[in-house]
Design a protein around this motif. Structure first.
Motif, PDB file in Angstrom:
ATOM      1  N   GLY A   1       0.891  -1.245   0.015  1.00 15.77           N
ATOM      2  CA  GLY A   1       0.008  -0.238  -0.031  1.00 15.77           C
ATOM      3  C   GLY A   1       0.722   1.338  -0.020  1.00 15.77           C
ATOM      4  O   GLY A   1       0.392   2.322   0.441  1.00 15.77           O
ATOM      5  N   ALA A   2       1.945   1.286  -0.339  1.00 15.87           N
ATOM      6  CA  ALA A   2       2.975   2.181  -0.437  1.00 15.87           C
ATOM      7  C   ALA A   2       2.455   3.456  -1.125  1.00 15.87           C
ATOM      8  O   ALA A   2       2.858   4.590  -0.960  1.00 15.87           O
ATOM      9  N   LEU A   3       1.587   3.388  -2.247  1.00 11.68           N
ATOM     10  CA  LEU A   3       0.998   4.586  -2.720  1.00 11.68           C
ATOM     11  C   LEU A   3       0.279   5.447  -1.700  1.00 11.68           C
ATOM     12  O   LEU A   3       0.011   6.608  -2.346  1.00 11.68           O
ATOM     13  N   GLY A   4      -0.076   4.810  -0.871  1.00  5.56           N
ATOM     14  CA  GLY A   4      -0.853   5.711   0.107  1.00  5.56           C
ATOM     15  C   GLY A   4       0.052   6.713   0.644  1.00  5.56           C
ATOM     16  O   GLY A   4      -0.516   7.907   1.200  1.00  5.56           O
ATOM     17  N   CYS A   5       1.302   6.909   0.419  1.00  2.00           N
ATOM     18  CA  CYS A   5       2.108   8.096   0.907  1.00  2.00           C
ATOM     19  C   CYS A   5       1.730   9.204   0.036  1.00  2.00           C
ATOM     20  O   CYS A   5       1.766  10.481   0.614  1.00  2.00           O
ATOM     21  N   HIS A   6       1.340   9.174  -1.240  1.00  2.00           N
ATOM     22  CA  HIS A   6       0.996  10.061  -1.950  1.00  2.00           C
ATOM     23  C   HIS A   6      -0.524  10.615  -1.566  1.00  2.00           C
ATOM     24  O   HIS A   6      -1.016  11.618  -1.551  1.00  2.00           O
TER      25      HIS A   6
ATOM     26  N   ARG B   1       1.138   8.310 -11.853  1.00  2.00           N
ATOM     27  CA  ARG B   1      -0.275   8.447 -12.240  1.00  2.00           C
ATOM     28  C   ARG B   1      -1.066   8.796 -11.048  1.00  2.00           C
ATOM     29  O   ARG B   1      -2.140   9.589 -11.120  1.00  2.00           O
ATOM     30  N   MET B   2      -0.790   8.323  -9.687  1.00  5.58           N
ATOM     31  CA  MET B   2      -1.497   8.463  -8.640  1.00  5.58           C
ATOM     32  C   MET B   2      -1.213   9.845  -8.143  1.00  5.58           C
ATOM     33  O   MET B   2      -2.177  10.944  -7.919  1.00  5.58           O
ATOM     34  N   ARG B   3      -0.159  10.440  -8.359  1.00  6.32           N
ATOM     35  CA  ARG B   3       0.032  11.952  -8.116  1.00  6.32           C
ATOM     36  C   ARG B   3      -0.733  12.864  -9.035  1.00  6.32           C
ATOM     37  O   ARG B   3      -1.276  14.031  -8.687  1.00  6.32           O
ATOM     38  N   ALA B   4      -0.566  12.507 -10.174  1.00  4.43           N
ATOM     39  CA  ALA B   4      -1.455  13.222 -11.302  1.00  4.43           C
ATOM     40  C   ALA B   4      -2.948  13.357 -10.888  1.00  4.43           C
ATOM     41  O   ALA B   4      -3.854  14.227 -10.965  1.00  4.43           O
ATOM     42  N   ARG B   5      -3.471  11.991 -10.601  1.00  2.00           N
ATOM     43  CA  ARG B   5      -4.708  11.628 -10.242  1.00  2.00           C
ATOM     44  C   ARG B   5      -5.137  12.749  -9.114  1.00  2.00           C
ATOM     45  O   ARG B   5      -6.482  13.056  -9.022  1.00  2.00           O
ATOM     46  N   LEU B   6      -4.260  12.805  -8.045  1.00  2.37           N
ATOM     47  CA  LEU B   6      -4.402  13.558  -6.838  1.00  2.37           C
ATOM     48  C   LEU B   6      -4.442  15.078  -7.012  1.00  2.37           C
ATOM     49  O   LEU B   6      -4.371  15.668  -6.160  1.00  2.37           O
TER      50      LEU B   6
END
Length: 404
Positions: free
Chosen positions: A98-103, A165-170
């Motif tokens: 779940g490391a994407l959770g840092c973003h 992609r996560m950072r762009a989405r957020l």
């Protein structure tokens, strides 16, 4: 505090977080676990709030997804995690997967901590546990390989391609994997490992903020009672051995069951199987479905398993010898620890597993008194640990700091 645990992974990844979440709830915190839908009941049975994540990683891990389908799963997961940004939370607790959770935490404006079931931070003691390196690369090489896993743009614990992609989405500004890692290290981002220090001593070259606390034990399912058939089988003869291959068992249940039955016959042992089928296979072999391992394992003579982090922990807690049959990812690492601790004979990589090899290993585990003595000694030490306490204390301190 309102605590959101990101529990990406299969059953063995989610279950320890239910134990940790239950302890946090007992300390007065409001706990929610975000997990894939097949594991929702694990969360709700622990009286914790549940949020769904799309997809099921089990199909990816067992090789039933094409590359395009795996990409689709990853994209759905990214969208699902980004969709949590609207949740009310004061703190995010993040596992390795779940490391994407840092973003996500950055976008939500809340702090986060690591709650890892695998030791992925650089150390000279061993190579990256989730990589293809199962032998030491030397102290410098071990550390360098682990750091590259964080920094390379195409792979690693931070899943950097998805992170972009996560950072762009957020709506967050771009950040390279190296910059993310440097921020992680410069802030001494806290990581608690749900592993016993008796099983894995804390590496001396780890930076401050990386702690090995002890295991987080999941609660048993609500109102669970043992099946009378299982009770009768256990009482009908000498303690049997356990053979199970984790989530992999569902893919080729008949094949793996037959392999286990042949091994038991060769070894002359009774067995309880968790290989994807159910029923009384013979007078000496019973195949079961879901049974809490913390209840079952102490009643057995030995346990042969795939060495997932959770199963390894419950196995050493039970105080019985093990037979290590690692399949993938971090499992060879935990298998090597069981052997080094003396609670198991030499591991058998799953790709090399045969009835003859499994029978020989089961016989060694059951008959060698050293394995049993060391298993009992290790279990006694682990039973005295409280792995959840340091995490609860850290969350309590954070609550006081934020309140002030």
């Amino acid at each position: 505090m309102r605590v959101l645990i990101i529990g990406v992974g299969t059953r063995g990844d989610v279950a320890p977080y239910t134990g940790l979440g239950a302890r946090l709830r007992e300390a007065g915190h409001e706990v929610t676990i975000a997990a894939h839908e097949p594991y929702a009941e694990l969360v709700t049975d622990a009286d914790l709030k549940y949020l769904p994540l799309p997809g099921d990683p089990l199909t990816a891990l067992t090789g039933r997804l094409s590359i395009s389908a795996f990409k689709q799963y990853s994209e759905h997961l990214t969208e699902g995690l980004a969709g949590l940004a609207g949740q009310d939370a004061d703190l995010l607790l993040l596992g390795v997967a779940g490391a994407l959770g840092c973003h996500l935490a950055e976008a939500m404006g809340v702090p986060s901590m690591g709650v890892h079931l695998q030791p992925i931070d650089p150390t000279g003691d061993f190579p990256p546990v989730t990589s293809l390196f199962h032998g030491s690369l030397g102290r410098w090489g071990n550390r360098r390989a682990a750091r590259l896993a964080f920094e390379l743009p195409a792979a690693g614990p931070l899943i950097s391609g998805l992170g972009t992609r996560m950072r762009a989405r957020l709506g967050l500004p771009p950040m390279s994997p190296r910059a993310v890692y440097r921020r992680r290290e410069s802030t001494r981002w806290p990581v608690f490992h749900g592993i016993s220090p008796l099983v894995l001593p804390r590496p001396a070259d780890w930076r401050p903020g990386l702690e090995i606390t002890g295991y987080w034990w999941p609660p048993r399912p609500r109102d669970w009672q043992p099946d009378p058939v299982l009770l009768g089988f256990l009482a009908s003869g000498p303690p049997p051995v356990f053979v199970g291959f984790g989530s992999l068992a569902e893919t080729r249940a008949e094949q793996y069951t037959e392999l286990a039955v042949q091994a038991l016959r060769r070894a002359g042992l009774r067995g309880v199987l968790q290989t994807g089928v159910r029923g009384q296979l013979s007078d000496d072999v019973l195949a079961v479905g879901e049974v809490p391992h913390d209840w079952l394992f102490p009643r057995l003579a030995a346990v042969a398993h795939h060495c997932g982090a959770g199963t390894t922990g419950i196995g050493v807690r039970a105080g019985v010898p093990a037979v290590a049959v690692p399949v993938m990812n971090d499992q060879p690492f935990w298998a090597s620890r069981l052997t080094a601790l003396g609670v198991a004979p030499a591991a058998i990589p799953f790709r090399r597993l045969t009835p003859v090899r499994l029978a020989a290993a089961l016989t060694a585990a059951v008959t060698d008194p050293v394995h049993r003595q060391r298993a009992r000694s290790l279990a006694a030490g682990i039973s005295a640990e409280d792995g959840a306490a340091p995490v609860v204390e850290a969350v309590n301190r954070l609550q006081v700091t934020r309140a002030g």
